[in-house]
Enzyme design. Structure first.
Site, PDB file in Angstrom:
ATOM      1  N   GLY A  69       0.830  -1.213   0.000  1.00 33.35           N
ATOM      2  CA  GLY A  69       0.000   0.000   0.000  1.00 33.35           C
ATOM      3  C   GLY A  69       0.855   1.251   0.000  1.00 33.35           C
ATOM      4  N   GLU A 123      -6.194   0.294   2.519  1.00 31.65           N
ATOM      5  CA  GLU A 123      -6.510  -0.370   3.788  1.00 31.65           C
ATOM      6  C   GLU A 123      -5.453  -1.457   3.965  1.00 31.65           C
ATOM      7  OE1 GLU A 123      -8.808   0.851   5.631  1.00 31.65           O
ATOM      8  OE2 GLU A 123      -9.569   2.199   4.095  1.00 31.65           O
ATOM      9  N   CYS A 129      -6.977  -9.058   8.661  1.00 29.71           N
ATOM     10  CA  CYS A 129      -6.300  -7.825   9.075  1.00 29.71           C
ATOM     11  C   CYS A 129      -6.689  -7.480  10.498  1.00 29.71           C
ATOM     12  CB  CYS A 129      -6.690  -6.693   8.133  1.00 29.71           C
ATOM     13  SG  CYS A 129      -8.474  -6.523   7.959  1.00 29.71           S
TER      14      CYS A 129
HETATM   15  N1  LIG Z   1      -7.182  -3.101   6.469  1.00 29.73           N
HETATM   16  C1  LIG Z   1      -7.955  -3.917   5.780  1.00 29.73           C
HETATM   17  O1  LIG Z   1      -9.134  -3.671   5.575  1.00 29.73           O
HETATM   18  C2  LIG Z   1      -7.385  -5.207   5.267  1.00 29.73           C
HETATM   19  C3  LIG Z   1      -8.271  -6.212   4.866  1.00 29.73           C
HETATM   20  C4  LIG Z   1      -7.739  -7.414   4.386  1.00 29.73           C
HETATM   21  C5  LIG Z   1      -6.370  -7.612   4.329  1.00 29.73           C
HETATM   22  N2  LIG Z   1      -5.547  -6.619   4.730  1.00 29.73           N
HETATM   23  C6  LIG Z   1      -4.101  -6.827   4.729  1.00 29.73           C
HETATM   24  O2  LIG Z   1      -3.708  -7.469   3.524  1.00 29.73           O
HETATM   25  C7  LIG Z   1      -2.533  -8.246   3.759  1.00 29.73           C
HETATM   26  C8  LIG Z   1      -2.715  -9.652   3.228  1.00 29.73           C
HETATM   27  O3  LIG Z   1      -3.017  -9.622   1.865  1.00 29.73           O
HETATM   28  P1  LIG Z   1      -1.954  -9.938   0.719  1.00 29.73           P
HETATM   29  O4  LIG Z   1      -0.930 -10.869   1.261  1.00 29.73           O
HETATM   30  O5  LIG Z   1      -2.745 -10.329  -0.473  1.00 29.73           O
HETATM   31  O6  LIG Z   1      -1.305  -8.488   0.517  1.00 29.73           O
HETATM   32  P2  LIG Z   1      -0.253  -7.997  -0.608  1.00 29.73           P
HETATM   33  O7  LIG Z   1       0.087  -6.605  -0.285  1.00 29.73           O
HETATM   34  O8  LIG Z   1       0.829  -8.981  -0.756  1.00 29.73           O
HETATM   35  O9  LIG Z   1      -1.085  -8.053  -1.984  1.00 29.73           O
HETATM   36  C9  LIG Z   1      -2.268  -7.304  -2.156  1.00 29.73           C
HETATM   37  C10 LIG Z   1      -2.491  -7.044  -3.630  1.00 29.73           C
HETATM   38  O10 LIG Z   1      -1.496  -6.146  -4.099  1.00 29.73           O
HETATM   39  C11 LIG Z   1      -0.905  -6.672  -5.285  1.00 29.73           C
HETATM   40  N3  LIG Z   1       0.465  -6.139  -5.375  1.00 29.73           N
HETATM   41  C12 LIG Z   1       1.602  -6.664  -4.851  1.00 29.73           C
HETATM   42  N4  LIG Z   1       2.648  -5.845  -5.093  1.00 29.73           N
HETATM   43  C13 LIG Z   1       2.154  -4.787  -5.780  1.00 29.73           C
HETATM   44  C14 LIG Z   1       2.744  -3.591  -6.298  1.00 29.73           C
HETATM   45  N5  LIG Z   1       4.041  -3.323  -6.173  1.00 29.73           N
HETATM   46  N6  LIG Z   1       1.934  -2.700  -6.925  1.00 29.73           N
HETATM   47  C15 LIG Z   1       0.608  -2.927  -7.037  1.00 29.73           C
HETATM   48  N7  LIG Z   1       0.005  -4.056  -6.589  1.00 29.73           N
HETATM   49  C16 LIG Z   1       0.770  -4.963  -5.964  1.00 29.73           C
HETATM   50  C17 LIG Z   1      -1.001  -8.166  -5.080  1.00 29.73           C
HETATM   51  O11 LIG Z   1      -0.834  -8.856  -6.297  1.00 29.73           O
HETATM   52  C18 LIG Z   1      -2.395  -8.284  -4.499  1.00 29.73           C
HETATM   53  O12 LIG Z   1      -3.387  -8.229  -5.477  1.00 29.73           O
HETATM   54  C19 LIG Z   1      -2.325  -8.230   5.274  1.00 29.73           C
HETATM   55  O13 LIG Z   1      -1.347  -7.280   5.574  1.00 29.73           O
HETATM   56  C20 LIG Z   1      -3.690  -7.790   5.784  1.00 29.73           C
HETATM   57  O14 LIG Z   1      -3.661  -7.201   7.057  1.00 29.73           O
HETATM   58  C21 LIG Z   1      -6.023  -5.423   5.186  1.00 29.73           C
HETATM   59  N1  LIG Z   2     -14.109  -7.637   7.900  1.00 30.40           N
HETATM   60  C1  LIG Z   2     -13.295  -8.597   8.589  1.00 30.40           C
HETATM   61  C2  LIG Z   2     -11.835  -8.466   8.293  1.00 30.40           C
HETATM   62  C3  LIG Z   2     -11.411  -8.201   6.909  1.00 30.40           C
HETATM   63  C4  LIG Z   2      -9.924  -8.184   6.829  1.00 30.40           C
HETATM   64  O1  LIG Z   2      -9.173  -9.071   6.719  1.00 30.40           O
HETATM   65  C5  LIG Z   2     -13.442  -8.416  10.085  1.00 30.40           C
HETATM   66  O2  LIG Z   2     -13.891  -7.388  10.539  1.00 30.40           O
HETATM   67  O3  LIG Z   2     -13.054  -9.294  10.816  1.00 30.40           O
END
Ligand SMILES: NC(=O)c1ccc[n+]([C@@H]2O[C@H](COP(=O)([O-])OP(=O)(O)OC[C@H]3O[C@@H](n4cnc5c(N)ncnc54)[C@H](O)[C@@H]3O)[C@@H](O)[C@H]2O)c1
Ligand SMILES: N[C@@H](CCC=O)C(=O)O
Length: 514
Positions: A261, A280, A314
């Site tokens: 992100g 997020e 997350c």
């Molecule tokens: N805060 C929230 O609402 C929330 C919800 C769900 C998951 N998460 C977080 O997501 C993470 C887990 O998911 P993940 O392992 O898929 O995350 P990730 O960051 O590895 O990947 C997320 C997405 O980004 C893409 N991506 C990777 N590198 C990129 C780049 N350089 N540029 C653009 N896109 C790129 C990936 O292919 C994927 O589609 C955990 O850190 C979790 O806490 C946050």
């Molecule tokens: N909406 C889910 C979490 C999504 C993120 O991974 C929760 O609130 O537990």
């Protein structure tokens, strides 16, 4: 089928027997009829890649093409062309589309949920939960848009004969980039935000979640969204990077890790002008158990939150601070409840925890357990479940005697650290001393302690006494899901009132009658 009990993450006491009876038939049928196919997608013309289920590495999800750099450019061009009209679609037209899409999602929700079960290795309840959540997003967000008249406001009249209004305009084209752990709900949440505010979309699912990604595209087609308004690209980091760096993108809605992100955000800051990045990101979510807590409730809430979806939320609780006066009692209640939860093949109805997502997650789990054995004390779990062809582990409760990487960094596995405390103030100060700020929970029957927690916890989503999940289980319209600090960029979250305005920019219209 439509009258089956709904799963909402918080209705843990509901009788899901009829749902399980339906899934007993539907899961094998899905495996037989849907898995293992070869897929096509207009903006993915590269070589096909076989994807496997974490449930069992010999289970083939299908063969999916990957997008080339030219495909990404073509998808953005397609979105830009369609945006010319969709950016000007009336509120009524966008709401009518949302209603049709909600209808399609209601029809297809079990198919989407079962796809997520196979793709991520989720338990039945977790998988169907995220499909239900998606349908409810299509109730909540359009209602917010309507209730706020598209967020249009009458402004003050500065001089006679002058009127002024504030209107919200879509940015144009949004890139939507999704993570693996909620491939249905989080994708649909971001896509809904962009589309119903009048933006066209280029969407990239997580690299191994092409199946749910293409299913989502099918639902939008069935809902009659005009051609080109929604476009899919498939692939990993390189495809995501090409998409977010394409000059034809006016904004990015991203959910995923902090590292990814922030890399997208940092890129945007180098451009001649800023495009919005709604990111997020990760979490490190504490729960606090005071001596005034119902300890059984607290233990259940922490276990469900730390081990649900194998700790890969997350919002998962990953550190629990327990008053030393009730620590032993808490550990016993934790063990008592956690030892009853079944780890295994999530196609089965009795399974609470499936496998962790991949070998990297398995390695993170194993390393954390080893570190805790060396520096602290494992009170529960940590071992691999033998006899299953995948990364199946018993979730771990590890007491640590000082703050460390294990109390501060996101691990994203079923591993929860226990820290004893004497003063709630000190525990909350330590729980706040992390770079993240998504969710936090307290278990106490003392209102003053709850008030102290609500005033001082540095996170966007706070819960008290939640047995269904100490720090998990947010729902559209119920719990706005705002990441503070390193979890979010904008100070506004999904699932709440202020999500949609982030996809639009403001314009004031001041008209003098002459
Ligand atoms: N805060 C929230 O609402 C929330 C919800 C769900 C998951 N998460 C977080 O997501 C993470 C887990 O998911 P993940 O392992 O898929 O995350 P990730 O960051 O590895 O990947 C997320 C997405 O980004 C893409 N991506 C990777 N590198 C990129 C780049 N350089 N540029 C653009 N896109 C790129 C990936 O292919 C994927 O589609 C955990 O850190 C979790 O806490 C946050
Ligand atoms: N909406 C889910 C979490 C999504 C993120 O991974 C929760 O609130 O537990």
């Amino acid at each position: 089928m439509q009258n089956l009990p709904r799963v909402t993450y918080s209705n843990i006491g509901a009788d899901f027997t009829p749902l399980h009876a339906y899934l007993d038939e539907a899961i094998p049928a899905f495996e037989r009829d849907v898995l293992g196919k070869s897929w096509e997608s207009p903006f993915a013309t590269g070589a096909k890649k076989k994807l496997f289920s974490p449930i069992d590495p010999s289970l083939v999800l299908g063969e999916f093409p990957v997008s080339t750099a030219d495909d990404v450019k073509a998808a953005v061009a397609s979105a830009r062309k369609a945006a010319k009209r969709w950016n000007k679609a009336s509120l009524e037209e966008r709401l009518a589309f949302a209603e049709r899409w909600r209808g399609v999602l209601s029809e297809d929700k079990y198919k989407l949920g079962i796809a997520s079960l196979f793709e991520v290795g989720k338990s039945r309840i977790e998988a169907i939960g995220e499909a239900e959540e998606s349908v409810d997003m299509l109730t909540f967000y359009p209602n917010e848009l309507k209730r706020n008249d598209g967020y249009r406001r009458q402004m003050i009249e500065m001089v006679p004969n002058e009127t002024a209004i504030s209107v919200q305009r879509p940015y144009g084209v949004f890139a939507v980039i999704a993570p693996f752990n909620f491939p249905v709900a989080l994708s649909i949440g971001m896509i809904t935000g962009a589309l119903i505010t009048g933006n066209a979309v280029v969407y990239k699912p997580s690299p191994e979640c092409a199946l749910t990604g293409l299913f989502i595209a099918e639902t939008l087609k069935k809902a009659g969204l005009p051609d080109g308004v929604f476009n899919v690209v498939l692939g990993g980091a390189d495809v995501g990077e090409a998409l977010t760096k394409d000059p034809g993108i006016d904004g990015v809605a991203f959910t995923g890790s902090h590292k990814t992100g922030m890399s997208i955000f940092r890129h945007m800051t180098t451009l001649p002008y800023m495009r919005p990045v709604l990111a997020e990101m990760g979490g490190k979510n504490p729960a606090y158990v005071t001596k005034n807590a119902d300890i059984v409730r607290a233990a259940q809430g922490v276990v469900r939150s730390a081990f649900g979806l194998q700790g890969q939320k997350c919002s998962a609780c990953s550190v629990v601070y327990v008053d030393n006066a009730v620590k032993e009692q808490f550990i016993e209640a934790f063990k008592e409840f956690a030892s009853k939860l079944v780890v295994g093949d999530p196609r089965r109805k009795d399974v609470f925890m499936g496998p962790v997502y991949n070998d990297a997650a398995a390695a993170r789990f194993t390393a954390a357990v080893e570190q805790a054995r060396a520096e602290g004390k494992i009170h529960f779990g940590g071992e691999k479940v033998e006899g299953l062809n995948g990364n199946y582990f018993v979730g771990a409760l590890a007491e640590m005697f000082a703050p460390s990487n294990l109390t501060k960094e996101e691990l994203f596995v079923p591993f929860v650290v226990l820290r004893g405390f004497d003063r709630l103030e000190d525990a909350i100060a330590e729980g706040n001393d992390v770079n993240y700020g998504l969710s936090a929970g307290i278990f106490s029957q003392d209102q003053a302690e709850i008030d102290y927690f609500l005033e001082n916890a540095e996170a966007g989503v706070l819960y008290a006494n939640r047995a269904s999940g100490a720090t998990t289980g947010a729902w559209p319209g119920g719990q706005p899901f705002c990441g503070w600090k390193g979890t979010g960029l904008t100070g506004k979250g999904g699932l709440g009132t202020w999500y949609l305005p982030q996809f639009m920019r403001e314009q004031s219209h001041t008209i003098m009658t002459v």
